[in-house]
Each structure stands twice: as C-alpha cells, then as structure tokens.
Design a protein around this motif. Structure first.
Motif, PDB file in Angstrom:
ATOM      1  N   GLN A 196      -2.358  -0.661  20.378  1.00 27.16           N
ATOM      2  CA  GLN A 196      -1.155  -0.396  19.428  1.00 27.16           C
ATOM      3  C   GLN A 196      -0.612  -1.528  18.812  1.00 27.16           C
ATOM      4  OE1 GLN A 196       1.337   2.444  21.864  1.00 27.16           O
ATOM      5  NE2 GLN A 196      -0.231   3.922  21.580  1.00 27.16           N
ATOM      6  N   ARG A 197      -1.095  -2.942  19.529  1.00 23.59           N
ATOM      7  CA  ARG A 197      -0.309  -4.010  18.976  1.00 23.59           C
ATOM      8  C   ARG A 197      -1.345  -4.520  17.831  1.00 23.59           C
ATOM      9  NH1 ARG A 197       1.744  -7.716  23.698  1.00 23.59           N
ATOM     10  NH2 ARG A 197       3.569  -7.542  22.813  1.00 23.59           N
ATOM     11  N   SER A 198      -2.465  -4.044  17.454  1.00 26.10           N
ATOM     12  CA  SER A 198      -3.427  -4.459  16.497  1.00 26.10           C
ATOM     13  C   SER A 198      -2.886  -4.234  15.121  1.00 26.10           C
ATOM     14  CB  SER A 198      -4.701  -3.823  16.684  1.00 26.10           C
ATOM     15  OG  SER A 198      -4.623  -2.458  16.453  1.00 26.10           O
ATOM     16  N   LEU A 199      -3.517  -5.064  14.255  1.00 28.99           N
ATOM     17  CA  LEU A 199      -3.092  -4.932  12.749  1.00 28.99           C
ATOM     18  C   LEU A 199      -3.548  -3.691  12.162  1.00 28.99           C
ATOM     19  CD1 LEU A 199      -2.261  -6.302  10.209  1.00 28.99           C
ATOM     20  CD2 LEU A 199      -4.285  -7.472   9.749  1.00 28.99           C
ATOM     21  N   SER A 200      -4.541  -3.121  12.631  1.00 31.00           N
ATOM     22  CA  SER A 200      -5.168  -1.799  12.020  1.00 31.00           C
ATOM     23  C   SER A 200      -4.152  -0.453  12.521  1.00 31.00           C
ATOM     24  CB  SER A 200      -6.574  -1.608  12.216  1.00 31.00           C
ATOM     25  OG  SER A 200      -6.779  -1.586  13.706  1.00 31.00           O
ATOM     26  N   PHE A 201      -3.582  -0.910  13.568  1.00 31.83           N
ATOM     27  CA  PHE A 201      -2.578  -0.011  13.856  1.00 31.83           C
ATOM     28  C   PHE A 201      -1.150   0.050  13.501  1.00 31.83           C
ATOM     29  CE2 PHE A 201       0.312   2.215  17.050  1.00 31.83           C
ATOM     30  CZ  PHE A 201      -0.189   3.401  17.210  1.00 31.83           C
ATOM     31  N   ILE A 202      -0.439  -1.315  13.573  1.00 28.78           N
ATOM     32  CA  ILE A 202       0.922  -1.425  13.209  1.00 28.78           C
ATOM     33  C   ILE A 202       0.902  -1.381  11.658  1.00 28.78           C
ATOM     34  CG2 ILE A 202       0.923  -3.852  13.639  1.00 28.78           C
ATOM     35  CD1 ILE A 202       3.558  -1.470  14.931  1.00 28.78           C
ATOM     36  N   GLY A 203       0.046  -1.997  11.094  1.00 33.44           N
ATOM     37  CA  GLY A 203       0.023  -2.382   9.618  1.00 33.44           C
ATOM     38  C   GLY A 203       0.270  -1.145   8.682  1.00 33.44           C
ATOM     39  N   PRO A 204      -0.467   0.218   9.186  1.00 33.40           N
ATOM     40  CA  PRO A 204      -0.055   1.146   8.376  1.00 33.40           C
ATOM     41  C   PRO A 204       1.169   1.955   8.974  1.00 33.40           C
ATOM     42  CG  PRO A 204      -2.221   1.384   9.354  1.00 33.40           C
ATOM     43  CD  PRO A 204      -1.548  -0.031   9.820  1.00 33.40           C
ATOM     44  N   LYS A 205       1.637   1.630  10.215  1.00 35.23           N
ATOM     45  CA  LYS A 205       3.098   2.413  10.497  1.00 35.23           C
ATOM     46  C   LYS A 205       4.052   1.463   9.503  1.00 35.23           C
ATOM     47  CE  LYS A 205       2.391   4.009  15.087  1.00 35.23           C
ATOM     48  NZ  LYS A 205       2.694   5.367  14.437  1.00 35.23           N
ATOM     49  N   ILE A 206       4.020   0.168   9.516  1.00 37.90           N
ATOM     50  CA  ILE A 206       5.008  -0.509   8.888  1.00 37.90           C
ATOM     51  C   ILE A 206       5.172  -0.196   7.260  1.00 37.90           C
ATOM     52  CG2 ILE A 206       5.627  -2.757   7.981  1.00 37.90           C
ATOM     53  CD1 ILE A 206       4.950  -3.688  10.728  1.00 37.90           C
ATOM     54  N   PHE A 207       3.736  -0.152   6.587  1.00 38.11           N
ATOM     55  CA  PHE A 207       3.630  -0.016   5.297  1.00 38.11           C
ATOM     56  C   PHE A 207       4.043   1.502   4.955  1.00 38.11           C
ATOM     57  CE2 PHE A 207       1.258   0.877   1.356  1.00 38.11           C
ATOM     58  CZ  PHE A 207       1.351   0.151   0.720  1.00 38.11           C
ATOM     59  N   ASN A 208       3.832   2.486   5.706  1.00 38.37           N
ATOM     60  CA  ASN A 208       4.116   3.808   5.285  1.00 38.37           C
ATOM     61  C   ASN A 208       5.458   3.890   5.318  1.00 38.37           C
ATOM     62  OD1 ASN A 208       1.328   4.391   4.603  1.00 38.37           O
ATOM     63  ND2 ASN A 208       1.057   5.126   6.637  1.00 38.37           N
ATOM     64  N   ASN A 209       5.999   3.220   6.278  1.00 40.00           N
ATOM     65  CA  ASN A 209       7.542   3.461   6.425  1.00 40.00           C
ATOM     66  C   ASN A 209       8.572   2.613   5.541  1.00 40.00           C
ATOM     67  OD1 ASN A 209       8.071   5.226   8.619  1.00 40.00           O
ATOM     68  ND2 ASN A 209       7.315   3.715   9.943  1.00 40.00           N
ATOM     69  N   LEU A 210       7.777   1.838   4.613  1.00 39.38           N
ATOM     70  CA  LEU A 210       8.820   1.182   3.444  1.00 39.38           C
ATOM     71  C   LEU A 210       8.869   2.070   2.400  1.00 39.38           C
ATOM     72  CD1 LEU A 210       6.437  -2.172   3.347  1.00 39.38           C
ATOM     73  CD2 LEU A 210       8.693  -1.667   4.369  1.00 39.38           C
ATOM     74  N   PRO A 211      10.004   1.895   1.707  1.00 41.57           N
ATOM     75  CA  PRO A 211      10.334   2.585   0.410  1.00 41.57           C
ATOM     76  C   PRO A 211       9.321   2.606  -0.690  1.00 41.57           C
ATOM     77  CG  PRO A 211      11.977   1.333   0.958  1.00 41.57           C
ATOM     78  CD  PRO A 211      11.098   0.902   1.636  1.00 41.57           C
ATOM     79  N   LEU A 212       9.274   3.807  -1.212  1.00 38.27           N
ATOM     80  CA  LEU A 212       7.889   4.255  -2.310  1.00 38.27           C
ATOM     81  C   LEU A 212       8.116   2.955  -3.245  1.00 38.27           C
ATOM     82  CD1 LEU A 212       5.685   5.892  -3.169  1.00 38.27           C
ATOM     83  CD2 LEU A 212       7.449   7.259  -4.447  1.00 38.27           C
TER      84      LEU A 212
END
Length: 110
Positions: free
Chosen positions: A62-78
């Motif tokens: 859960q600390r990997s880029l492939s896991f945390i990257g999508p979480k951060i990106f998808n939570n950014l404003p459109l």
C-alpha cells in the motif's frame, strides 16, 4: 512554515504528494518512462481519466507508487487532472496543495 510560504515552497509532505501526482499525470499522458507507465492501469469516464487502484494485501504494498498514485490522482479536482499541459498541471496542483492543510493533504491518499 512562514519561510517556506514566503519562498513559495511546499512542505515536505505536500511536496511528496506533488511528486506522486506529477508522476501519475505523466504516466497517464504518456510522458513518463515506460516502466512507470506500466505501473498504472487507467480508464476514461467520458473525457475524465481515472487511475485504477490495484488490490494490495500488505502495508508494504500500500506504500507503492502503483497503489498510492491512483489514490492521490483520483482525489484531485477535475480541473487539475484534466489539465492540457504538464506546466498547467504543475501550476494548478501546487496552488491547490498550498491551499490545503496537512490533514487535507493526507486525505488525498485515502
């Protein structure tokens, strides 16, 4: 804190979020090296890019880029994730992160 603000520098935690979001943006737009692009799966909902979050069973995963990257990106404003250039994305993202508290910044990873 005030010195960082005067220099227009992000705090360390915000800087880490900035770098992860930037790598994610580059990957989804074909601007990152192939080995980084291969870490991400994505789909489009209309014109909106969405990174798919893989299932991870360990805290280490859960600390990997492939896991945390999508979480951060998808939570950014459109308006940030659909920026038309990397310079525009960086400017919008940095402004957004400056406006967030540290706890709000950490909520981007949830």
């Amino acid at each position: 804190d005030r010195d960082l603000h005067n220099l227009h520098w992000l705090q360390v935690k915000k800087r880490i979020v900035f770098k992860i979001a930037l790598l994610s943006y580059k990957a989804i737009n074909g601007l990152a090296p192939l080995y980084i692009q291969d870490m991400f799966s994505y789909s489009y909902q209309g014109y909106t890019p969405r990174l798919l979050t893989p299932t991870m069973s360990t805290k280490f995963g859960q600390r990997s880029l492939s896991f945390i990257g999508p979480k951060i990106f998808n939570n950014l404003p459109l308006h940030i994730t659909t920026a038309h250039s990397i310079d525009s994305f960086k400017k919008l993202l940095k402004t957004h992160l400056f406006e967030l508290t540290i706890s709000d910044t950490m909520n981007l990873t949830k």
